[in-house]
Enzyme design. Sequence first.
Site, mmCIF file in Angstrom:
data_model
loop_
_atom_site.group_PDB
_atom_site.id
_atom_site.type_symbol
_atom_site.label_atom_id
_atom_site.label_comp_id
_atom_site.label_asym_id
_atom_site.label_seq_id
_atom_site.Cartn_x
_atom_site.Cartn_y
_atom_site.Cartn_z
ATOM 1 C CG HIS A 123 -11.560 -102.858 50.720
ATOM 2 N ND1 HIS A 123 -10.526 -102.556 49.862
ATOM 3 C CD2 HIS A 123 -11.792 -101.722 51.446
ATOM 4 C CE1 HIS A 123 -10.137 -101.303 50.058
ATOM 5 N NE2 HIS A 123 -10.899 -100.777 51.008
ATOM 6 C CG ASP A 160 -12.118 -95.682 48.849
ATOM 7 O OD1 ASP A 160 -13.191 -95.456 49.445
ATOM 8 O OD2 ASP A 160 -11.068 -95.998 49.438
ATOM 9 C CG HIS A 162 -8.287 -97.407 51.640
ATOM 10 N ND1 HIS A 162 -9.208 -96.512 52.130
ATOM 11 C CD2 HIS A 162 -7.282 -97.477 52.546
ATOM 12 C CE1 HIS A 162 -8.787 -96.048 53.298
ATOM 13 N NE2 HIS A 162 -7.621 -96.615 53.572
ATOM 14 C CG ASP A 245 -11.371 -92.992 51.545
ATOM 15 O OD1 ASP A 245 -11.433 -92.781 50.315
ATOM 16 O OD2 ASP A 245 -11.438 -94.130 52.034
#
Length: 307
Positions: A123, A160, A162, A245
């Site tokens: 990120h 991931d 996200h 996740d």
Amino acid sequence: MSSFVTITHEDCLGHDTGPHHRERPWRLETVRGLIDEMELPVIEAREASDEDLLLGHDPAYLEALEEVFARQEHADLDSDTHVSPGSRRASRLGAGGALQAVDLVLSGEAKRVFVATRPPGHHATRTRAMGFCIYGNTGLAALHALERHGLSRVAVLDFDVHHGNGTQDILWDEPRSLFISSHQEPKSLWPGTGARSETGAHDNVLNLPLASGSGASEMKVAWEDGLARLEAFKPELIIVSAGFDAHREDDISGLLWTAGDYWWLTNAIRGVARRCCEGRIVSCLEGGYNPTALAEGATAHLEALAR
């Protein structure tokens, strides 16, 4: 030459985010424990230099970070990203470990490398920390391979839950790269980026958004498209942002992946790597915030990489 090695460092545990933060030291302790149980070869991570970080980050951002680190205290870089006195070393070990893994693979000392460090990286954009991430580890690794090793085509794959907005930002205008990310639908999950319409400055980005509540069948359909695009790109190196996740037991998201899904996807990536780039893969730990889910997903990923 060893076919598979891991890179990690105990000092990454010194990144203290506080007792209630999602991204805490137990995550790395879990993965390091798996590496020990599986008796996988371990190499200590090295710190990234200023020159390494400048491959993908703005000088003003790095200067501002150094001012924060110099205070040797707990501070918030944003609402999600906390630093402590041990964070400078930990985050530089994460970035440096990713570049070190590229060096090992491209020198022929290993075929595949898994980098078990924290904080995660996907990120962090060129100009800011966010989402628990300080430096863009996989984006930096890709630029290291292109700029310093002279590769012509490097792919970064991100599974991931996200969207890897930071990696996308770092590689957006890099025509020698291909970034492919699967993640929960942007409208229903932070950071809100990763729509299919986001394709990069050179058609070098492919986003694969997945609906909340979807599982193996939807994931495989999406990644079959992604892997076909990857194979057509003919990468000389594949770098993976490995987040766990999307597992059904992780309440941070609404996807329903299982350990078997992580094994399937890792094995499929290995197949493309064998056909395109002599099996060369660098994988870096990203998310995973439930102990059971992280252990199951990381075990499957490590087993598929190590076999």
